[in-house]
Design an enzyme around this catalytic site. Structure first.
Site, PDB file in Angstrom:
ATOM      1  N   ARG A 197       0.878  -1.184   0.000  1.00  8.25           N
ATOM      2  CA  ARG A 197       0.000   0.000   0.000  1.00  8.25           C
ATOM      3  C   ARG A 197       0.903   1.218   0.000  1.00  8.25           C
ATOM      4  NH1 ARG A 197      -1.266   2.766   4.483  1.00  8.25           N
ATOM      5  NH2 ARG A 197      -1.438   1.054   5.973  1.00  8.25           N
ATOM      6  N   HIS A 236      -3.700   4.492   4.693  1.00  6.97           N
ATOM      7  CA  HIS A 236      -4.743   3.481   4.872  1.00  6.97           C
ATOM      8  C   HIS A 236      -6.080   4.042   4.387  1.00  6.97           C
ATOM      9  CE1 HIS A 236      -7.292   0.418   6.614  1.00  6.97           C
ATOM     10  NE2 HIS A 236      -7.955   1.365   7.237  1.00  6.97           N
ATOM     11  N   TYR A 266       3.937   5.525  11.516  1.00  4.19           N
ATOM     12  CA  TYR A 266       4.317   4.152  11.850  1.00  4.19           C
ATOM     13  C   TYR A 266       5.258   3.468  10.861  1.00  4.19           C
ATOM     14  CZ  TYR A 266       0.203   3.404   8.839  1.00  4.19           C
ATOM     15  OH  TYR A 266      -0.700   3.434   7.805  1.00  4.19           O
TER      16      TYR A 266
HETATM   17  C1  LIG Z   1     -14.339  -6.387  12.060  1.00  2.00           C
HETATM   18  C2  LIG Z   1     -13.533  -5.114  11.969  1.00  2.00           C
HETATM   19  N1  LIG Z   1     -12.539  -4.903  12.867  1.00  2.00           N
HETATM   20  C3  LIG Z   1     -11.798  -3.765  12.793  1.00  2.00           C
HETATM   21  C4  LIG Z   1     -12.060  -2.824  11.830  1.00  2.00           C
HETATM   22  C5  LIG Z   1     -11.208  -1.546  11.730  1.00  2.00           C
HETATM   23  N2  LIG Z   1     -10.318  -1.691  10.566  1.00  2.00           N
HETATM   24  C6  LIG Z   1     -10.620  -1.109   9.393  1.00  2.00           C
HETATM   25  S1  LIG Z   1      -9.491  -1.459   8.222  1.00  2.00           S
HETATM   26  C7  LIG Z   1      -8.560  -2.365   9.281  1.00  2.00           C
HETATM   27  C8  LIG Z   1      -7.283  -3.018   8.820  1.00  2.00           C
HETATM   28  C9  LIG Z   1      -7.487  -3.909   7.652  1.00  2.00           C
HETATM   29  O1  LIG Z   1      -6.255  -4.365   7.172  1.00  2.00           O
HETATM   30  P1  LIG Z   1      -6.179  -5.345   5.970  1.00  2.00           P
HETATM   31  O2  LIG Z   1      -7.165  -6.438   6.126  1.00  2.00           O
HETATM   32  O3  LIG Z   1      -4.752  -5.759   5.834  1.00  2.00           O
HETATM   33  O4  LIG Z   1      -6.637  -4.502   4.713  1.00  2.00           O
HETATM   34  P2  LIG Z   1      -5.999  -3.152   4.127  1.00  2.00           P
HETATM   35  O5  LIG Z   1      -6.650  -2.024   4.878  1.00  2.00           O
HETATM   36  O6  LIG Z   1      -4.538  -3.212   4.360  1.00  2.00           O
HETATM   37  O7  LIG Z   1      -6.377  -3.127   2.700  1.00  2.00           O
HETATM   38  C10 LIG Z   1      -9.142  -2.400  10.540  1.00  2.00           C
HETATM   39  C11 LIG Z   1      -8.583  -3.120  11.695  1.00  2.00           C
HETATM   40  C12 LIG Z   1     -13.126  -3.080  10.935  1.00  2.00           C
HETATM   41  N3  LIG Z   1     -13.443  -2.228   9.959  1.00  2.00           N
HETATM   42  N4  LIG Z   1     -13.827  -4.236  11.012  1.00  2.00           N
END
Ligand SMILES: Cc1ncc(C[n+]2csc(CCOP(=O)(O)OP(=O)(O)O)c2C)c(N)n1
Length: 381
Positions: free
Chosen positions: A254, A258, A267
């Site tokens: 990425r 985010h 970070y």
């Molecule tokens: C069930 C749930 N837990 C926590 C969150 C908060 N949250 C949003 S995005 C994220 C990280 C996701 O990371 P990843 O799966 O690696 O996808 P990326 O954002 O890197 O594309 C979190 C913890 C959420 N949206 N849903």
């Protein structure tokens, strides 16, 4: 005592287009020049849409937005392998995949504007899923349906590396394996789950090996290589359509934030970020297309110009549509039938918008509900 090895596994890594733009023809898909140029156009369109969307958000014209900068090849390579009538089940960062599926930009922007229309199911594409990983279950359900119906079609679901720490994703892969569901799981391992690095997410050396526990095939691909991703997804879909689900781990990065609420400098280091410059999926593909005389400066400039015009038009369309929005409608689409609490909230919202007065708890309830009966209509049906 008996002690023997009862299971062993290995994970394959596939790359067709390397960092310097060289192609391994044994791994590359068979595409003609027009098809190759379309992959290129989609990746550039997505990159530019993300840039414009972030700028709009900064000006307060868009809500939270999750750019997919750096992940264009992982998305375009996989989404274009899916047949148009097959279901795509995205997470929340799949702008490039939506574009590859023909979704108009104004709809993608509407979602980020908080408009219900942006979340409508348009074609066989699910709307973005905000709960991390939960959409994998929907895809397993669709894939199981295809198995039951005896249809040689598959669903393709996207999630991130962080999502593989969620029970939902494992459960989806497990049930898909057990029920021969026609589904391809695409994990875009972009190295970060917000501020949690991939290494802190799991002790597993690869995400692809998480397929082993579910008894399905797992494969790793260079997710910054649009050709390798396309070929691996094509093979995975062929297998899934016959009832053998596959997990693809697309190794990518990425390159941006985010979401627009995030500051990655807090970070991660600049050194890490610039370390991925040479592996950028668009630069690499451009080098290849130029070396093959499929693309030259003039053609690239024409494509860029068309993209600018298209995005400008689509932004205008998105803003125009936004004027027609009735914000109180957000309460209408949560459940098939709004619950009494949602009706109360809607009434309160409308009152506040109108005269600033706050609604009473009874407002929005039916006569029967006020009398204490039919407490939660619409639920459990
Ligand atoms: C069930 C749930 N837990 C926590 C969150 C908060 N949250 C949003 S995005 C994220 C990280 C996701 O990371 P990843 O799966 O690696 O996808 P990326 O954002 O890197 O594309 C979190 C913890 C959420 N949206 N849903």
């Amino acid at each position: 005592m008996t002690r023997e090895r009862v299971a062993e596994f290995s994970v394959e890594y596939v790359q067709a287009l390397d960092e310097s733009g060289e192609v391994d023809s044994a791994e590359a898909p068979d595409l003609d020049d027009e098809e190759l140029l379309e992959l290129y156009r989609l990746m550039r369109l997505s990159r530019r849409m993300d840039e414009r969307a972030v700028a709009l958000q900064r000006r307060g014209e868009l809500g939270t937005y999750a750019p997919g900068v750096g992940q264009e090849a992982a998305q375009v390579g996989s989404a274009t392998a899916l047949a148009p009538e097959e279901w795509m089940v995205p997470s929340f960062r799949e702008g490039a995949a939506f574009l590859a599926r023909g979704a108009p930009i104004h709809r993608i922007l509407w979602y980020a504007m908080g408009m219900e229309e942006g979340a409508e199911v348009a074609g066989p594409n699910f709307p973005p899923s905000i709960p991390v990983g939960s959409q994998a279950l929907h895809a397993a359900g669709i894939g199981w349906g295809k198995e039951i119906a005896g249809e040689e079609e598959a669903a393709l679901v996207y999630f991130g590396d962080g999502a593989t720490s969620e029970g939902d994703v494992y459960e989806a892969m497990n049930v898909a394996g057990a029920l021969d569901a026609h589904v391809v799981f695409v994990c875009q391992n972009n190295q970060w789950a917000i501020s949690t690095p991939r290494e802190s997410q799991t002790r597993a050396e690869t995400i692809a090996q998480k397929a082993v526990a579910a008894g399905i095939e797992g494969v790793q691909v260079d997710g910054n290589d649009v050709l390798g991703t396309r070929a691996v997804t094509r093979d995975a879909l062929e297998s899934a359509r016959q009832g053998d689900p596959v997990l693809i781990e697309a190794l990518t990065y990425r390159r941006s934030m985010h979401t627009t609420s995030d500051d990655p400098r807090v970070y991660r280091t600049e050194e890490e970020e610039t370390g991925w410059d040479a592996r950028d999926p668009i630069v690499r593909f451009e080098q290849y297309l130029e070396a093959e005389s499929i693309l030259d400066e003039e053609r690239a400039a024409d494509i860029a110009e068309d993209i600018e015009a298209l995005i400008a038009d689509e932004i205008d369309r998105a803003k125009e549509g936004q004027k027609r929005v009735v914000p109180a409608e957000m309460f209408d689409y949560v459940f098939a039938e709004p619950t009494p609490e949602l009706r109360r909230q809607k009434a309160e919202f409308e009152r506040e918008e109108g005269d600033g007065e706050v609604a009473t708890p009874e407002e929005g309830m039916s006569g029967e509900e006020r009398a204490g009966g039919g407490e939660v209509s619409g639920r459990g049906e």
